[in-house]
Write a protein that holds these residues in place. Sequence first.
Motif, PDB file in Angstrom:
ATOM      1  N   UNK A   1       0.744  -1.195   0.149  1.00  0.00           N
ATOM      2  CA  UNK A   1      -0.037   0.123  -0.019  1.00  0.00           C
ATOM      3  C   UNK A   1       0.907   1.341   0.061  1.00  0.00           C
ATOM      4  N   UNK A   2       0.023   2.610  -0.191  1.00  0.00           N
ATOM      5  CA  UNK A   2       1.071   3.625  -0.416  1.00  0.00           C
ATOM      6  C   UNK A   2       1.582   4.037   0.958  1.00  0.00           C
ATOM      7  N   UNK A   3       0.835   3.712   2.109  1.00  0.00           N
ATOM      8  CA  UNK A   3       1.379   4.196   3.246  1.00  0.00           C
ATOM      9  C   UNK A   3       2.650   3.449   3.763  1.00  0.00           C
ATOM     10  N   UNK A   4       2.473   1.812   3.592  1.00  0.00           N
ATOM     11  CA  UNK A   4       3.795   1.307   3.701  1.00  0.00           C
ATOM     12  C   UNK A   4       4.855   1.551   2.960  1.00  0.00           C
ATOM     13  N   UNK A   5       4.725   1.643   1.631  1.00  0.00           N
ATOM     14  CA  UNK A   5       5.484   2.019   0.602  1.00  0.00           C
ATOM     15  C   UNK A   5       6.579   3.234   0.999  1.00  0.00           C
ATOM     16  N   UNK A   6       5.665   4.370   1.283  1.00  0.00           N
ATOM     17  CA  UNK A   6       6.444   5.549   1.598  1.00  0.00           C
ATOM     18  C   UNK A   6       6.938   5.549   2.760  1.00  0.00           C
ATOM     19  N   UNK A   7       6.446   4.830   3.783  1.00  0.00           N
ATOM     20  CA  UNK A   7       7.160   4.736   4.979  1.00  0.00           C
ATOM     21  C   UNK A   7       8.578   4.122   4.923  1.00  0.00           C
ATOM     22  N   UNK A   8       8.372   2.689   4.208  1.00  0.00           N
ATOM     23  CA  UNK A   8       9.851   2.034   3.830  1.00  0.00           C
ATOM     24  C   UNK A   8      10.710   3.066   3.117  1.00  0.00           C
ATOM     25  N   UNK A   9      10.296   3.758   2.281  1.00  0.00           N
ATOM     26  CA  UNK A   9      11.011   4.559   1.526  1.00  0.00           C
ATOM     27  C   UNK A   9      11.846   5.839   2.297  1.00  0.00           C
ATOM     28  N   UNK A  10      11.022   6.305   3.325  1.00  0.00           N
ATOM     29  CA  UNK A  10      11.684   7.051   4.003  1.00  0.00           C
ATOM     30  C   UNK A  10      12.834   6.527   5.245  1.00  0.00           C
ATOM     31  N   UNK A  11      12.264   5.220   5.700  1.00  0.00           N
ATOM     32  CA  UNK A  11      13.214   4.504   6.495  1.00  0.00           C
ATOM     33  C   UNK A  11      14.535   4.400   5.748  1.00  0.00           C
ATOM     34  N   UNK A  12      14.584   4.061   4.366  1.00  0.00           N
ATOM     35  CA  UNK A  12      15.669   3.574   3.641  1.00  0.00           C
ATOM     36  C   UNK A  12      16.421   4.851   3.427  1.00  0.00           C
ATOM     37  N   UNK A  13      15.790   5.877   3.410  1.00  0.00           N
ATOM     38  CA  UNK A  13      16.688   7.359   3.276  1.00  0.00           C
ATOM     39  C   UNK A  13      17.253   7.767   4.636  1.00  0.00           C
ATOM     40  N   UNK A  14      16.406   7.638   5.505  1.00  0.00           N
ATOM     41  CA  UNK A  14      16.775   8.247   6.795  1.00  0.00           C
ATOM     42  C   UNK A  14      17.453   7.651   7.881  1.00  0.00           C
ATOM     43  N   UNK A  15      17.364   6.178   7.930  1.00  0.00           N
ATOM     44  CA  UNK A  15      17.848   5.346   9.130  1.00  0.00           C
ATOM     45  C   UNK A  15      19.235   5.098   8.913  1.00  0.00           C
ATOM     46  N   UNK A  16      19.833   5.043   7.634  1.00  0.00           N
ATOM     47  CA  UNK A  16      21.238   4.772   7.756  1.00  0.00           C
ATOM     48  C   UNK A  16      22.076   6.343   8.321  1.00  0.00           C
ATOM     49  N   UNK A  17      21.354   7.184   8.043  1.00  0.00           N
ATOM     50  CA  UNK A  17      21.951   8.702   8.617  1.00  0.00           C
ATOM     51  C   UNK A  17      21.698   8.631  10.398  1.00  0.00           C
ATOM     52  N   UNK A  18      20.646   8.316  10.671  1.00  0.00           N
ATOM     53  CA  UNK A  18      20.522   7.908  12.209  1.00  0.00           C
ATOM     54  C   UNK A  18      21.401   7.048  12.838  1.00  0.00           C
ATOM     55  N   UNK A  19      21.813   5.957  12.159  1.00  0.00           N
ATOM     56  CA  UNK A  19      22.519   4.908  12.701  1.00  0.00           C
ATOM     57  C   UNK A  19      23.942   4.986  12.628  1.00  0.00           C
ATOM     58  N   UNK A  20      24.502   5.974  11.661  1.00  0.00           N
ATOM     59  CA  UNK A  20      25.606   6.009  11.372  1.00  0.00           C
ATOM     60  C   UNK A  20      26.546   6.714  12.360  1.00  0.00           C
TER      61      UNK A  20
END
Length: 301
Positions: free
Chosen positions: A282-301
């Motif tokens: 669904x759109x809500x899941x797809x967009x959440x995963x996309x944001x996770x992929x963009x933001x989490x590596x920066x948060x965890x580095x």
Amino acid sequence: MTNNRFEGIEIFVQVIKSNGFNAAAEQLGHSSSHVSKVITKLETRIGTRLLNRTTRSIALTPEGEVFYQHCLQLMIDAEQAVDLITHNQLNPKGMLKISCPIGFSEHYLRPVVTKYLERYPNVSLDWDLSDKKIDVIADGFDLAIRAAPQLDESSLICKRIYSTRSYVIVSKKYIEKFGRPHHPFELAKHHCICYANLKNPTRWAFVDQQGDEVVVDVKQKIRCNHGQSQLAMVLAGQGITRLPGFYLTEAWDHPELEILFEEFVEPEIHVYAVYPSRKHLSAKVRTFIDLLSDELPNQLS
């Protein structure tokens, strides 16, 4: 296939959702008698009673329950198909139900969630913070965040978001009392703090400098399903633990903390977004995963 093969399914689903003919009729803009006639025709057509009716209530028959679950999924799939055609996938909406471990949520997921809700104001969030392993499908989650060397095989779709190495850590206080282990095999005689949600919490694997695997069945003193608590117990001198690097970001400079076995290669820990494979994304899941992929590596580095 006859033209009326799917006739009555939408009304049948609405009757169950509304728990009655009158409420369903009001939702659909029909009369109660029309709704009742449609359900009767549907039962006649498929040759099965779907509902037990009284003057005050309705109840699904066993056959009706099975039929309802399939019809409900059919309606969800149809709505998602329409969304794809009309580009509603660009405007996520509805309730997003996610699960994530407590410590990971508090330190890393919270900023991502905040940005997501600001970007998609038509999405509401049901956010479960739990260190227990949940059943994504049975518990009705759209998505779960999990961190592990490798996930168990299942029907779920898993997208890797981030990877980091793990570290075996100890405190100076523990070393002063029990001594420093110099080889992983010595962990069989030390107090170890094991992560409970792993398939085999007490079996720790390493790779030595020759590339050979070293597997140790450690001596478990504490079993815990919360990374921050494991770290706190180590700093209190209660034992030795293994944690992924993202749990240690704020602890590297702690004067009590020491890393063991640095000459050995530790297994990588992967952070996954896990979601049901039986549904379209669904759109809500797809967009959440996309944001996770963009933001989490920066948060965890």
